[in-house]
Design a protein around this motif. Structure first.
Motif, mmCIF file in Angstrom:
data_model
loop_
_atom_site.group_PDB
_atom_site.id
_atom_site.type_symbol
_atom_site.label_atom_id
_atom_site.label_comp_id
_atom_site.label_asym_id
_atom_site.label_seq_id
_atom_site.Cartn_x
_atom_site.Cartn_y
_atom_site.Cartn_z
ATOM 1 N N SER A 1 -4.063 -26.040 -53.426
ATOM 2 C CA SER A 1 -2.827 -25.666 -52.748
ATOM 3 C C SER A 1 -3.111 -24.605 -51.688
ATOM 4 C CB SER A 1 -1.809 -25.130 -53.761
ATOM 5 O OG SER A 1 -2.292 -23.903 -54.285
ATOM 6 N N THR A 2 -2.124 -24.278 -50.934
ATOM 7 C CA THR A 2 -2.280 -23.251 -49.900
ATOM 8 C C THR A 2 -2.698 -21.930 -50.521
ATOM 9 O OG1 THR A 2 -0.556 -24.335 -48.623
ATOM 10 C CG2 THR A 2 -1.093 -22.064 -48.013
ATOM 11 N N PHE A 3 -2.103 -21.601 -51.661
ATOM 12 C CA PHE A 3 -2.457 -20.365 -52.344
ATOM 13 C C PHE A 3 -3.927 -20.372 -52.752
ATOM 14 C CE2 PHE A 3 -2.740 -17.714 -56.177
ATOM 15 C CZ PHE A 3 -2.349 -16.497 -55.627
ATOM 16 N N GLY A 4 -4.423 -21.497 -53.257
ATOM 17 C CA GLY A 4 -5.827 -21.607 -53.651
ATOM 18 C C GLY A 4 -6.759 -21.423 -52.466
ATOM 19 N N VAL A 5 -6.394 -21.969 -51.326
ATOM 20 C CA VAL A 5 -7.214 -21.825 -50.114
ATOM 21 C C VAL A 5 -7.234 -20.373 -49.653
ATOM 22 C CG1 VAL A 5 -7.381 -22.468 -47.677
ATOM 23 C CG2 VAL A 5 -6.855 -24.213 -49.392
ATOM 24 N N VAL A 6 -6.079 -19.719 -49.693
ATOM 25 C CA VAL A 6 -6.017 -18.307 -49.303
ATOM 26 C C VAL A 6 -6.866 -17.465 -50.251
ATOM 27 C CG1 VAL A 6 -4.473 -16.308 -49.124
ATOM 28 C CG2 VAL A 6 -3.791 -18.515 -48.156
ATOM 29 N N MET A 7 -6.765 -17.719 -51.540
ATOM 30 C CA MET A 7 -7.559 -16.959 -52.510
ATOM 31 C C MET A 7 -9.059 -17.193 -52.306
ATOM 32 S SD MET A 7 -5.383 -15.144 -53.883
ATOM 33 C CE MET A 7 -6.522 -14.287 -54.894
ATOM 34 N N PHE A 8 -9.437 -18.433 -51.970
ATOM 35 C CA PHE A 8 -10.843 -18.706 -51.696
ATOM 36 C C PHE A 8 -11.319 -17.928 -50.474
ATOM 37 C CE2 PHE A 8 -14.142 -21.072 -49.441
ATOM 38 C CZ PHE A 8 -15.133 -21.047 -50.423
ATOM 39 N N LEU A 9 -10.507 -17.880 -49.444
ATOM 40 C CA LEU A 9 -10.889 -17.148 -48.236
ATOM 41 C C LEU A 9 -11.011 -15.642 -48.517
ATOM 42 C CD1 LEU A 9 -8.798 -19.014 -45.529
ATOM 43 C CD2 LEU A 9 -11.274 -19.151 -45.933
ATOM 44 N N LEU A 10 -10.174 -15.123 -49.400
ATOM 45 C CA LEU A 10 -10.275 -13.718 -49.774
ATOM 46 C C LEU A 10 -11.518 -13.446 -50.635
ATOM 47 C CD1 LEU A 10 -6.550 -12.878 -50.590
ATOM 48 C CD2 LEU A 10 -7.890 -12.138 -48.606
ATOM 49 N N ALA A 11 -11.901 -14.425 -51.445
ATOM 50 C CA ALA A 11 -13.060 -14.252 -52.330
ATOM 51 C C ALA A 11 -14.380 -14.532 -51.616
ATOM 52 C CB ALA A 11 -12.930 -15.182 -53.540
ATOM 53 N N LEU A 12 -14.354 -15.192 -50.505
ATOM 54 C CA LEU A 12 -15.580 -15.559 -49.787
ATOM 55 C C LEU A 12 -16.481 -14.368 -49.457
ATOM 56 C CD1 LEU A 12 -17.059 -18.035 -48.797
ATOM 57 C CD2 LEU A 12 -15.901 -17.796 -46.610
ATOM 58 N N PRO A 13 -15.953 -13.245 -48.959
ATOM 59 C CA PRO A 13 -16.839 -12.095 -48.707
ATOM 60 C C PRO A 13 -17.525 -11.588 -49.977
ATOM 61 C CG PRO A 13 -14.724 -11.762 -47.630
ATOM 62 C CD PRO A 13 -14.602 -12.993 -48.474
ATOM 63 N N LEU A 14 -16.842 -11.713 -51.114
ATOM 64 C CA LEU A 14 -17.457 -11.291 -52.371
ATOM 65 C C LEU A 14 -18.614 -12.209 -52.746
ATOM 66 C CD1 LEU A 14 -14.217 -10.499 -54.382
ATOM 67 C CD2 LEU A 14 -15.736 -8.895 -53.217
ATOM 68 N N LEU A 15 -18.452 -13.496 -52.483
ATOM 69 C CA LEU A 15 -19.534 -14.443 -52.762
ATOM 70 C C LEU A 15 -20.754 -14.162 -51.889
ATOM 71 C CD1 LEU A 15 -17.440 -17.714 -53.065
ATOM 72 C CD2 LEU A 15 -18.635 -16.525 -54.902
ATOM 73 N N VAL A 16 -20.515 -13.751 -50.662
ATOM 74 C CA VAL A 16 -21.611 -13.425 -49.749
ATOM 75 C C VAL A 16 -22.285 -12.117 -50.162
ATOM 76 C CG1 VAL A 16 -22.140 -12.815 -47.356
ATOM 77 C CG2 VAL A 16 -20.593 -14.718 -47.843
ATOM 78 N N ALA A 17 -21.495 -11.145 -50.673
ATOM 79 C CA ALA A 17 -22.043 -9.829 -51.044
ATOM 80 C C ALA A 17 -22.771 -9.848 -52.380
ATOM 81 C CB ALA A 17 -20.920 -8.801 -51.092
ATOM 82 N N TRP A 18 -22.536 -10.846 -53.232
ATOM 83 C CA TRP A 18 -23.129 -10.863 -54.560
ATOM 84 C C TRP A 18 -24.657 -10.792 -54.541
ATOM 85 C CZ3 TRP A 18 -26.349 -14.036 -57.394
ATOM 86 C CH2 TRP A 18 -26.448 -13.716 -58.741
ATOM 87 N N PRO A 19 -25.381 -11.563 -53.722
ATOM 88 C CA PRO A 19 -26.845 -11.455 -53.722
ATOM 89 C C PRO A 19 -27.332 -10.056 -53.327
ATOM 90 C CG PRO A 19 -26.173 -13.449 -52.574
ATOM 91 C CD PRO A 19 -24.932 -12.648 -52.846
ATOM 92 N N ILE A 20 -26.600 -9.399 -52.443
ATOM 93 C CA ILE A 20 -26.973 -8.040 -52.041
ATOM 94 C C ILE A 20 -26.803 -7.090 -53.227
ATOM 95 C CG2 ILE A 20 -26.378 -6.130 -50.494
ATOM 96 C CD1 ILE A 20 -25.434 -8.393 -48.517
ATOM 97 N N TRP A 21 -25.720 -7.245 -53.974
ATOM 98 C CA TRP A 21 -25.483 -6.428 -55.169
ATOM 99 C C TRP A 21 -26.595 -6.640 -56.195
ATOM 100 C CZ3 TRP A 21 -24.645 -8.142 -60.176
ATOM 101 C CH2 TRP A 21 -24.250 -7.182 -61.090
ATOM 102 N N LEU A 22 -26.943 -7.904 -56.424
ATOM 103 C CA LEU A 22 -27.990 -8.219 -57.399
ATOM 104 C C LEU A 22 -29.327 -7.621 -56.974
ATOM 105 C CD1 LEU A 22 -28.828 -9.668 -59.977
ATOM 106 C CD2 LEU A 22 -29.266 -11.698 -58.594
ATOM 107 N N LEU A 23 -29.673 -7.729 -55.717
ATOM 108 C CA LEU A 23 -30.917 -7.146 -55.211
ATOM 109 C C LEU A 23 -30.920 -5.630 -55.388
ATOM 110 C CD1 LEU A 23 -33.611 -7.634 -53.805
ATOM 111 C CD2 LEU A 23 -32.427 -7.364 -51.623
#
Length: 120
Positions: free
Chosen positions: A33-55
Motif C-alpha cells: 500500500s502507499t503507507f508501506g511504500v512510504v515506510m520503506f522509503l523512510l527505512a531505506l537510509p537505515l538499510l544503507v547505514a547498517w553495514p557501516i554500523w556493523l563495521l
C-alpha cells in the motif's frame, strides 16, 4: 539472551542492545500500500547505514549491555568487544541470581510487623 526469574517472581533479562531503530526496518514490510511504500522509503537510509554500523562494531565501538527488570530497563553499560560483552552479561546474570538467593536468607526480616523499630 539470558532471561530468568528470581525468588520474588521478577523476570530479569540481560542482553546486548541491538542496532537502534531496528523496528523501522520491520515497518518496511507492511505491504504494497502507499503507507508501506512510504515506510520503506523512510527505512531505506537505515538499510544503507547498517553495514557501516556493523563495521564500526567490529572495529571496537563498545556494545551496550542492557539489564531489564520486568521489561523496564534498570541499567545500561558500555563494554568494548563482543566476547567481553558476553562475559559481562554472564557476570550480571550471576550477580542477580546470587542476590536473589541472598534475599531468601533475609525473607523473615522483610515480613516483620514493624514494631521492632519502635523499641529503640
Amino acid at each position: 539472551m539470558p532471561e530468568f526469574r528470581d525468588s520474588d517472581g521478577v523476570t530479569w533479562r540481560v542482553r546486548r542492545a541491538q542496532w537502534p531503530l531496528l523496528g523501522a526496518i520491520d515497518m518496511a514490510s507492511w505491504g504494497s500500500s502507499t503507507f508501506g511504500v512510504v515506510m520503506f522509503l523512510l527505512a531505506l537510509p537505515l538499510l544503507v547505514a547498517w553495514p557501516i554500523w556493523l563495521l564500526a562494531k567490529l572495529c571496537g565501538v563498545p556494545w551496550k549491555v542492557v539489564t531489564e527488570r520486568d521489561g523496564d530497563e534498570v541499567a545500561r553499560e558500555k563494554v568494548k568487544g563482543w566476547r567481553a560483552s558476553g562475559r559481562r552479561i554472564q557476570e550480571i546474570v550471576a550477580e542477580k541470581k546470587a542476590a536473589a538467593v541472598g534475599d531468601d536468607v533475609g525473607f523473615e526480616l522483610r515480613e516483620t510487623t514493624g514494631t521492632e523499630l519502635g523499641d529503640r
